[in-house]
Write a protein that holds these residues in place. Structure first.
Motif, PDB file in Angstrom:
ATOM      1  N   ASN A   1     135.834 -21.857  27.665  1.00 45.42           N
ATOM      2  CA  ASN A   1     134.549 -21.187  27.459  1.00 45.42           C
ATOM      3  C   ASN A   1     134.692 -19.668  27.518  1.00 45.42           C
ATOM      4  OD1 ASN A   1     133.283 -23.599  27.100  1.00 45.42           O
ATOM      5  ND2 ASN A   1     132.117 -23.537  28.993  1.00 45.42           N
ATOM      6  N   ASN A   2     135.510 -19.170  28.431  1.00 45.15           N
ATOM      7  CA  ASN A   2     135.736 -17.729  28.494  1.00 45.15           C
ATOM      8  C   ASN A   2     136.374 -17.219  27.206  1.00 45.15           C
ATOM      9  OD1 ASN A   2     134.762 -16.534  30.974  1.00 45.15           O
ATOM     10  ND2 ASN A   2     136.190 -17.910  32.003  1.00 45.15           N
ATOM     11  N   VAL A   3     137.291 -17.994  26.649  1.00 46.48           N
ATOM     12  CA  VAL A   3     137.948 -17.580  25.405  1.00 46.48           C
ATOM     13  C   VAL A   3     136.945 -17.541  24.258  1.00 46.48           C
ATOM     14  CG1 VAL A   3     139.645 -18.276  23.665  1.00 46.48           C
ATOM     15  CG2 VAL A   3     140.247 -18.323  26.082  1.00 46.48           C
TER      16      VAL A   3
ATOM     17  N   ALA B   1     118.017 -14.051  27.855  1.00 52.15           N
ATOM     18  CA  ALA B   1     116.688 -14.442  28.308  1.00 52.15           C
ATOM     19  C   ALA B   1     116.607 -15.935  28.626  1.00 52.15           C
ATOM     20  CB  ALA B   1     115.642 -14.087  27.255  1.00 52.15           C
ATOM     21  N   LEU B   2     117.589 -16.722  28.154  1.00 49.43           N
ATOM     22  CA  LEU B   2     117.529 -18.179  28.323  1.00 49.43           C
ATOM     23  C   LEU B   2     118.527 -18.725  29.340  1.00 49.43           C
ATOM     24  CD1 LEU B   2     117.175 -19.178  24.562  1.00 49.43           C
ATOM     25  CD2 LEU B   2     115.367 -18.886  26.260  1.00 49.43           C
ATOM     26  N   ILE B   3     119.233 -17.862  30.049  1.00 49.17           N
ATOM     27  CA  ILE B   3     120.179 -18.323  31.061  1.00 49.17           C
ATOM     28  C   ILE B   3     119.690 -17.917  32.443  1.00 49.17           C
ATOM     29  CG2 ILE B   3     122.137 -18.257  29.481  1.00 49.17           C
ATOM     30  CD1 ILE B   3     123.044 -15.672  30.839  1.00 49.17           C
ATOM     31  N   SER B   4     120.269 -18.540  33.465  1.00 48.26           N
ATOM     32  CA  SER B   4     119.853 -18.247  34.843  1.00 48.26           C
ATOM     33  C   SER B   4     120.367 -16.894  35.317  1.00 48.26           C
ATOM     34  CB  SER B   4     120.365 -19.344  35.778  1.00 48.26           C
ATOM     35  OG  SER B   4     121.782 -19.319  35.819  1.00 48.26           O
ATOM     36  N   GLY B   5     121.385 -16.390  34.691  1.00 49.07           N
ATOM     37  CA  GLY B   5     121.952 -15.107  35.082  1.00 49.07           C
ATOM     38  C   GLY B   5     123.292 -15.245  35.780  1.00 49.07           C
ATOM     39  N   ALA B   6     123.535 -16.386  36.395  1.00 50.59           N
ATOM     40  CA  ALA B   6     124.823 -16.623  37.064  1.00 50.59           C
ATOM     41  C   ALA B   6     125.874 -16.908  35.998  1.00 50.59           C
ATOM     42  CB  ALA B   6     124.706 -17.781  38.032  1.00 50.59           C
ATOM     43  N   ARG B   7     127.011 -16.263  36.133  1.00 49.89           N
ATOM     44  CA  ARG B   7     128.075 -16.439  35.144  1.00 49.89           C
ATOM     45  C   ARG B   7     129.391 -16.790  35.833  1.00 49.89           C
ATOM     46  NH1 ARG B   7     127.330 -14.609  29.846  1.00 49.89           N
ATOM     47  NH2 ARG B   7     125.345 -13.625  29.505  1.00 49.89           N
ATOM     48  N   VAL B   8     130.219 -17.528  35.102  1.00 45.09           N
ATOM     49  CA  VAL B   8     131.587 -17.808  35.520  1.00 45.09           C
ATOM     50  C   VAL B   8     132.449 -17.067  34.513  1.00 45.09           C
ATOM     51  CG1 VAL B   8     133.339 -19.573  35.892  1.00 45.09           C
ATOM     52  CG2 VAL B   8     130.939 -20.080  36.397  1.00 45.09           C
ATOM     53  N   GLY B   9     132.872 -15.892  34.866  1.00 48.64           N
ATOM     54  CA  GLY B   9     133.570 -15.049  33.901  1.00 48.64           C
ATOM     55  C   GLY B   9     132.570 -14.558  32.882  1.00 48.64           C
ATOM     56  N   LEU B  10     132.732 -14.993  31.626  1.00 48.75           N
ATOM     57  CA  LEU B  10     131.866 -14.539  30.545  1.00 48.75           C
ATOM     58  C   LEU B  10     130.748 -15.524  30.182  1.00 48.75           C
ATOM     59  CD1 LEU B  10     134.678 -13.182  28.177  1.00 48.75           C
ATOM     60  CD2 LEU B  10     133.227 -11.858  29.737  1.00 48.75           C
ATOM     61  N   PHE B  11     130.858 -16.745  30.603  1.00 45.43           N
ATOM     62  CA  PHE B  11     129.875 -17.750  30.185  1.00 45.43           C
ATOM     63  C   PHE B  11     128.922 -18.104  31.330  1.00 45.43           C
ATOM     64  CE2 PHE B  11     133.279 -20.292  31.930  1.00 45.43           C
ATOM     65  CZ  PHE B  11     132.637 -21.348  32.553  1.00 45.43           C
ATOM     66  N   PRO B  12     127.699 -18.565  30.988  1.00 42.24           N
ATOM     67  CA  PRO B  12     126.734 -18.930  32.033  1.00 42.24           C
ATOM     68  C   PRO B  12     127.157 -20.204  32.761  1.00 42.24           C
ATOM     69  CG  PRO B  12     125.812 -19.354  29.869  1.00 42.24           C
ATOM     70  CD  PRO B  12     127.128 -18.680  29.660  1.00 42.24           C
ATOM     71  N   VAL B  13     126.820 -20.268  34.037  1.00 44.43           N
ATOM     72  CA  VAL B  13     127.212 -21.403  34.866  1.00 44.43           C
ATOM     73  C   VAL B  13     126.604 -22.713  34.355  1.00 44.43           C
ATOM     74  CG1 VAL B  13     125.358 -21.197  36.573  1.00 44.43           C
ATOM     75  CG2 VAL B  13     127.584 -22.067  37.265  1.00 44.43           C
ATOM     76  N   GLU B  14     125.492 -22.635  33.652  1.00 40.45           N
ATOM     77  CA  GLU B  14     124.853 -23.849  33.114  1.00 40.45           C
ATOM     78  C   GLU B  14     125.767 -24.614  32.168  1.00 40.45           C
ATOM     79  OE1 GLU B  14     121.431 -20.755  33.062  1.00 40.45           O
ATOM     80  OE2 GLU B  14     123.593 -20.773  33.169  1.00 40.45           O
ATOM     81  N   ASP B  15     126.689 -23.910  31.556  1.00 39.96           N
ATOM     82  CA  ASP B  15     127.577 -24.554  30.595  1.00 39.96           C
ATOM     83  C   ASP B  15     128.548 -25.523  31.266  1.00 39.96           C
ATOM     84  OD1 ASP B  15     128.076 -24.914  27.930  1.00 39.96           O
ATOM     85  OD2 ASP B  15     129.602 -23.354  27.813  1.00 39.96           O
ATOM     86  N   LEU B  16     128.726 -25.418  32.567  1.00 43.15           N
ATOM     87  CA  LEU B  16     129.588 -26.356  33.291  1.00 43.15           C
ATOM     88  C   LEU B  16     128.904 -27.703  33.529  1.00 43.15           C
ATOM     89  CD1 LEU B  16     131.261 -24.086  35.981  1.00 43.15           C
ATOM     90  CD2 LEU B  16     132.323 -25.115  33.974  1.00 43.15           C
TER      91      LEU B  16
END
Length: 158
Positions: free
Chosen positions: A67-69, A81-96
């Protein structure tokens, strides 16, 4: 869809479904162990759980790297505007959430789709002179009694 954390709300049904299937699989596994299916059931259960957790961790690590790549290269972009704001590197944590759902769902489906073995599996295979077999052939696959002789070619048939 508008509002904050919309991507997280999209993941909720997937996680809920995976959690429900995991609970059902846990109940099924407990009933099978309670029925005295095998003496080694507890050991197999621990090994299976450790394997599932290790595979889940590996899946999360690989998802994070990939996901970071793809976000770093600009292949995928997320609306802030559609993410929680928490990120793991470059992508939002929701993607996990989808990887977590897969890590729950795959071992659960394995448990639910496993064919319970009957007493016939525990019996010794037929070792009559007309039916040679390989010792231990097909353990766990239901193919006990596999012939050891290779198939004959048409010119060798008596």
């Amino acid at each position: 869809m508008t509002g904050t954390a919309t991507y997280a709300l999209l993941a909720v049904p997937f996680l809920a479904f995976a959690a429900l299937v995991a609970v059902v699989a846990g109940v099924v596994a407990a009933r099978r162990r309670g029925a005295g299916r095998r003496r080694t059931g507890a050991v197999v259960g621990v090994v299976g759980t450790v394997s599932a957790v290790a595979a889940g961790i590996a899946l999360l690590v690989m998802t994070g790297l990939f996901n970071n790549v793809i976000v770093g290269l600009g292949i995928v972009a997320y609306d802030d505007a559609l993410i929680s704001g928490a990120r793991v590197g470059l992508f939002p944590v929701e993607d996990l959430a989808y990887s977590i759902g897969a890590a729950l769902l795959l071992p659960s489906c394995w448990v639910l789709l496993e064919r319970p073995r009957g007493r016939a599996h525990d019996r010794a295979p037929d070792r009559s002179p007309g039916h040679p077999t390989v010792r231990g052939a097909g353990r766990g696959t239901g193919t006990v009694g596999t012939p050891t002789q290779p198939p004959r070619r048409p010119e060798e048939t008596p």
